[in-house]
Scaffold this motif. Structure first.
Motif, PDB file in Angstrom:
ATOM      1  N   ARG A   1      46.694  34.147  40.248  1.00 55.33           N
ATOM      2  CA  ARG A   1      47.149  32.956  39.542  1.00 55.33           C
ATOM      3  C   ARG A   1      47.963  33.386  38.317  1.00 55.33           C
ATOM      4  NH1 ARG A   1      42.175  32.782  41.029  1.00 55.33           N
ATOM      5  NH2 ARG A   1      41.353  33.300  38.981  1.00 55.33           N
ATOM      6  N   ALA A   2      48.271  32.472  37.468  1.00 55.62           N
ATOM      7  CA  ALA A   2      49.026  32.795  36.247  1.00 55.62           C
ATOM      8  C   ALA A   2      48.255  32.274  35.047  1.00 55.62           C
ATOM      9  CB  ALA A   2      50.427  32.204  36.312  1.00 55.62           C
ATOM     10  N   SER A   3      46.949  32.514  35.044  1.00 53.51           N
ATOM     11  CA  SER A   3      46.097  32.050  33.949  1.00 53.51           C
ATOM     12  C   SER A   3      46.599  32.607  32.622  1.00 53.51           C
ATOM     13  CB  SER A   3      44.655  32.506  34.179  1.00 53.51           C
ATOM     14  OG  SER A   3      44.161  32.017  35.405  1.00 53.51           O
ATOM     15  N   GLY A   4      46.645  31.728  31.640  1.00 51.84           N
ATOM     16  CA  GLY A   4      47.164  32.126  30.339  1.00 51.84           C
ATOM     17  C   GLY A   4      48.656  31.913  30.204  1.00 51.84           C
ATOM     18  N   PHE A   5      49.324  31.628  31.328  1.00 54.90           N
ATOM     19  CA  PHE A   5      50.766  31.380  31.306  1.00 54.90           C
ATOM     20  C   PHE A   5      51.097  29.955  31.741  1.00 54.90           C
ATOM     21  CE2 PHE A   5      50.328  35.944  31.792  1.00 54.90           C
ATOM     22  CZ  PHE A   5      51.245  36.436  30.874  1.00 54.90           C
ATOM     23  N   THR A   6      50.417  29.459  32.785  1.00 59.01           N
ATOM     24  CA  THR A   6      50.697  28.128  33.314  1.00 59.01           C
ATOM     25  C   THR A   6      49.503  27.205  33.092  1.00 59.01           C
ATOM     26  OG1 THR A   6      49.855  28.692  35.512  1.00 59.01           O
ATOM     27  CG2 THR A   6      52.197  29.090  35.094  1.00 59.01           C
ATOM     28  N   TYR A   7      49.776  25.900  33.130  1.00 58.49           N
ATOM     29  CA  TYR A   7      48.707  24.904  32.978  1.00 58.49           C
ATOM     30  C   TYR A   7      47.849  24.857  34.239  1.00 58.49           C
ATOM     31  CZ  TYR A   7      46.399  20.473  31.912  1.00 58.49           C
ATOM     32  OH  TYR A   7      45.463  19.510  31.662  1.00 58.49           O
ATOM     33  N   SER A   8      48.511  24.883  35.390  1.00 55.50           N
ATOM     34  CA  SER A   8      47.779  24.791  36.655  1.00 55.50           C
ATOM     35  C   SER A   8      47.070  26.099  36.956  1.00 55.50           C
ATOM     36  CB  SER A   8      48.749  24.468  37.798  1.00 55.50           C
ATOM     37  OG  SER A   8      49.557  25.603  38.086  1.00 55.50           O
ATOM     38  N   GLN A   9      46.088  26.014  37.837  1.00 57.07           N
ATOM     39  CA  GLN A   9      45.361  27.193  38.305  1.00 57.07           C
ATOM     40  C   GLN A   9      45.693  27.470  39.769  1.00 57.07           C
ATOM     41  OE1 GLN A   9      43.298  29.377  36.435  1.00 57.07           O
ATOM     42  NE2 GLN A   9      44.417  28.254  34.862  1.00 57.07           N
ATOM     43  N   ARG A  10      46.887  27.069  40.190  1.00 53.38           N
ATOM     44  CA  ARG A  10      47.298  27.274  41.573  1.00 53.38           C
ATOM     45  C   ARG A  10      47.498  28.758  41.857  1.00 53.38           C
ATOM     46  NH1 ARG A  10      53.236  24.824  42.496  1.00 53.38           N
ATOM     47  NH2 ARG A  10      52.599  25.347  44.620  1.00 53.38           N
ATOM     48  N   ALA A  11      47.456  29.115  43.139  1.00 54.56           N
ATOM     49  CA  ALA A  11      47.712  30.492  43.548  1.00 54.56           C
ATOM     50  C   ALA A  11      49.215  30.720  43.641  1.00 54.56           C
ATOM     51  CB  ALA A  11      47.064  30.755  44.897  1.00 54.56           C
ATOM     52  N   TYR A  12      49.673  31.848  43.113  1.00 55.53           N
ATOM     53  CA  TYR A  12      51.090  32.220  43.203  1.00 55.53           C
ATOM     54  C   TYR A  12      51.310  33.394  44.145  1.00 55.53           C
ATOM     55  CZ  TYR A  12      52.279  28.985  39.500  1.00 55.53           C
ATOM     56  OH  TYR A  12      52.486  27.831  38.770  1.00 55.53           O
ATOM     57  N   LEU A  13      50.224  34.024  44.574  1.00 55.62           N
ATOM     58  CA  LEU A  13      50.296  35.042  45.617  1.00 55.62           C
ATOM     59  C   LEU A  13      48.941  35.066  46.301  1.00 55.62           C
ATOM     60  CD1 LEU A  13      52.169  37.362  46.793  1.00 55.62           C
ATOM     61  CD2 LEU A  13      50.739  38.926  45.450  1.00 55.62           C
ATOM     62  N   ILE A  14      48.942  35.075  47.629  1.00 53.54           N
ATOM     63  CA  ILE A  14      47.714  35.216  48.407  1.00 53.54           C
ATOM     64  C   ILE A  14      47.869  36.455  49.270  1.00 53.54           C
ATOM     65  CG2 ILE A  14      46.270  34.233  50.232  1.00 53.54           C
ATOM     66  CD1 ILE A  14      47.033  31.456  49.181  1.00 53.54           C
ATOM     67  N   GLN A  15      46.900  37.366  49.147  1.00 49.26           N
ATOM     68  CA  GLN A  15      46.943  38.619  49.886  1.00 49.26           C
ATOM     69  C   GLN A  15      45.844  38.644  50.932  1.00 49.26           C
ATOM     70  OE1 GLN A  15      46.677  38.093  46.332  1.00 49.26           O
ATOM     71  NE2 GLN A  15      46.415  40.197  45.619  1.00 49.26           N
ATOM     72  N   MET A  16      46.172  39.113  52.134  1.00 54.05           N
ATOM     73  CA  MET A  16      45.188  39.255  53.204  1.00 54.05           C
ATOM     74  C   MET A  16      45.360  40.597  53.888  1.00 54.05           C
ATOM     75  SD  MET A  16      44.850  35.585  55.135  1.00 54.05           S
ATOM     76  CE  MET A  16      44.352  34.108  54.255  1.00 54.05           C
ATOM     77  N   TYR A  17      44.235  41.166  54.295  1.00 50.95           N
ATOM     78  CA  TYR A  17      44.267  42.397  55.088  1.00 50.95           C
ATOM     79  C   TYR A  17      43.207  42.294  56.174  1.00 50.95           C
ATOM     80  CZ  TYR A  17      43.431  47.124  56.693  1.00 50.95           C
ATOM     81  OH  TYR A  17      43.265  48.216  57.503  1.00 50.95           O
ATOM     82  N   ARG A  18      43.599  42.684  57.382  1.00 51.44           N
ATOM     83  CA  ARG A  18      42.639  42.732  58.490  1.00 51.44           C
ATOM     84  C   ARG A  18      42.938  43.945  59.346  1.00 51.44           C
ATOM     85  NH1 ARG A  18      41.044  37.696  62.594  1.00 51.44           N
ATOM     86  NH2 ARG A  18      38.831  38.297  62.766  1.00 51.44           N
ATOM     87  N   ARG A  19      41.892  44.638  59.749  1.00 46.76           N
ATOM     88  CA  ARG A  19      42.085  45.790  60.621  1.00 46.76           C
ATOM     89  C   ARG A  19      42.756  45.358  61.924  1.00 46.76           C
ATOM     90  NH1 ARG A  19      35.962  47.396  59.232  1.00 46.76           N
ATOM     91  NH2 ARG A  19      36.328  48.756  57.418  1.00 46.76           N
ATOM     92  N   GLY A  20      43.704  46.155  62.367  1.00 47.42           N
ATOM     93  CA  GLY A  20      44.435  45.829  63.587  1.00 47.42           C
ATOM     94  C   GLY A  20      45.579  44.855  63.376  1.00 47.42           C
TER      95      GLY A  20
ATOM     96  N   GLY B   1      47.010  44.397  59.644  1.00 48.19           N
ATOM     97  CA  GLY B   1      47.774  44.900  58.510  1.00 48.19           C
ATOM     98  C   GLY B   1      47.594  44.042  57.277  1.00 48.19           C
ATOM     99  N   THR B   2      48.530  44.229  56.342  1.00 46.51           N
ATOM    100  CA  THR B   2      48.490  43.549  55.052  1.00 46.51           C
ATOM    101  C   THR B   2      49.567  42.470  55.013  1.00 46.51           C
ATOM    102  OG1 THR B   2      47.780  45.611  54.007  1.00 46.51           O
ATOM    103  CG2 THR B   2      48.598  43.873  52.551  1.00 46.51           C
ATOM    104  N   PHE B   3      49.221  41.323  54.454  1.00 45.60           N
ATOM    105  CA  PHE B   3      50.152  40.194  54.386  1.00 45.60           C
ATOM    106  C   PHE B   3      50.114  39.606  52.976  1.00 45.60           C
ATOM    107  CE2 PHE B   3      48.586  40.793  58.616  1.00 45.60           C
ATOM    108  CZ  PHE B   3      49.725  40.697  59.421  1.00 45.60           C
ATOM    109  N   LEU B   4      51.288  39.403  52.401  1.00 43.68           N
ATOM    110  CA  LEU B   4      51.431  38.847  51.061  1.00 43.68           C
ATOM    111  C   LEU B   4      52.174  37.520  51.181  1.00 43.68           C
ATOM    112  CD1 LEU B   4      52.546  42.113  49.201  1.00 43.68           C
ATOM    113  CD2 LEU B   4      50.217  41.260  49.561  1.00 43.68           C
ATOM    114  N   PHE B   5      51.482  36.429  50.861  1.00 45.94           N
ATOM    115  CA  PHE B   5      52.039  35.090  51.032  1.00 45.94           C
ATOM    116  C   PHE B   5      52.459  34.486  49.694  1.00 45.94           C
ATOM    117  CE2 PHE B   5      49.014  35.613  54.566  1.00 45.94           C
ATOM    118  CZ  PHE B   5      49.813  35.266  55.650  1.00 45.94           C
TER     119      PHE B   5
END
Length: 398
Positions: free
Chosen positions: A33-52, A54-58
């Motif tokens: 998130r951007a706590s301390g910078f933005t009013y909202s607590q929305r996600a600005y990057l979501i990261q996932m990893y699963r074997r088989g 790989g890694t994904f940055l949304f």
């Protein structure tokens, strides 16, 4: 080689959904998130990893709705570090797991001295994990490559960490305890919106006049309105200390407010009319706030010896007993049972005081089965002993 490309199109998101769904085992997940910078607590990057898979940055603002991904993996185990910090912003975009493993909570239950992700990874996996971007402004676009590397590493090690902790929890006979804690995190209801959120203003308790308090309230509401409109963290516009200073002084004019040295912040002068209007509104207010506030908050324990000495004795006795259990089971006392629960039943104990009534009181407050099993008898014994001390003291005084 990890692909640090940020997924920000519908087609790329759907392709990632298929890949993650085809992977195996639990899914490491994190949100920035951007706590301390933005009013909202929305996600600005979501990261996932699963074997088989790989890694994904949304990029959540670009993708919007993650319902297809949630439908594909909601029934699988998701691995978090401090899930309570991320669940709200993930649910906001449609990601809502049914089963979680929380490595931060597991670290606490295992009695690890420090539970930050970097420290736990280094201690259990022997890998140094840099955490230099944890407080970054993740609403920045484009995101720097070094930030993406950091975000990816946060999830790529979670499955290995989880597997190691599963073994350790089993060895310590804490598997069921952990399962109850993970489920409680999932089931936790957000606190209802406070009727007086402005009382969170740091330093407001030092204001001793209802009129000055009304001005502090008016200034807080004006700042909150502007911060929400601009999506900027309120403290970055005008710090709490500046609002409290203005409420204490009650400047007699707009110019006097401008000349108040303690009234600082990047919007303190550019929005001077807004703040001056808020001060005038507070001065003219007829619905003056109570100095004590509302709600069912208890006095701080340091004041109990004067305000409720019997409760003070019960609380101190219970804390001593809980400390002994904490040490014996290598579980921090705040995880053994929520401190507020102990304070509440010490302040207003059940009648009669026995294991059954104390257990019922803990259940009503939200304690888990394992917590009640480990603590109800000891809390009861501590309360009974404290009450006996009180009774003896009364007899001597009489």
């Amino acid at each position: 080689m990890v692909d640090h490309h940020v997924i920000d199109t519908r087609d790329a998101y759907l392709a990632a959904t298929a890949a993650i769904s085809a992977g195996t085992g639990p899914i490491g997940i994190d949100a920035e998130r951007a706590s301390g910078f933005t009013y909202s607590q929305r996600a600005y990057l979501i990261q996932m990893y699963r074997r088989g898979a790989g890694t994904f940055l949304f990029d959540p603002p670009a993708i919007g709705d993650f319902s297809e991904l949630n439908a594909a993996i909601a029934g699988d185990e998701w691995i978090f570090h401090a899930a309570s910090q991320d669940l709200a912003c993930l649910r906001e975009v449609g990601l809502d797991p049914h089963i979680i493993f929380d490595t931060e909570l597991a670290a606490r239950l295992l009695g690890l001295p420090r539970v930050g992700l970097g420290t736990v990874v280094e201690e259990l996996l022997g890998i140094h994990l840099a955490k230099e971007h944890s407080a970054a402004n993740w609403s920045t676009r484009p995101l720097p490559e070094s930030w993406l590397v950091y975000g990816a590493l946060d999830v790529e090690l979670l499955p290995d960490l989880r597997d190691r902790m599963v073994e350790m929890l089993a060895t310590d006979e804490k598997t069921q305890i952990a399962a109850q804690e993970f489920q409680a995190t999932l089931d936790h209801e957000p606190k209802p919106v406070s009727a007086e959120p402005w009382r969170r203003l740091s330093g407001v308790h030092s204001i001793r006049s209802q009129r000055n308090l009304a001005v502090a309230r008016s200034l807080w509401l004006a700042r909150d309105d502007l911060a929400r409109h601009l999506d900027v963290s309120p403290g970055r516009l005008v710090p709490d200390a500046s609002l409290v200073a203005a409420a204490r002084v009650l400047p007699a004019s707009r110019q006097a407010l401008a000349e108040l040295r303690e009234f600082s912040g990047r919007a303190s002068r550019s929005e001077l009319d807004r703040w001056w209007t808020a001060i005038q509104d507070g001065i003219r207010a007829t619905d003056l706030p109570s100095l004590r506030g509302t709600g069912d908050a208890l006095p701080p324990p340091r004041a109990w010896s004067d305000r409720n000495p019997e409760a003070d004795l019960r609380y101190k006795a219970a804390r001593l007993a809980l400390g002994q259990i904490s040490e014996a089971f290598a579980i921090p006392i705040e995880n053994l049972v929520t401190p507020d629960f102990v304070r509440r039943i010490a302040w207003t104990p059940p009648e009669p005081i026995d294991v059954e009534s104390v257990s019922e009181a803990l259940v009503a407050l939200g304690a888990r089965d394992w917590q009640i099993e480990l603590t109800a008898q000891q809390i009861t014994d501590a309360f009974v002993e404290a009450n006996q001390t009180i009774a003896v003291s009364v007899e001597v005084d009489s």
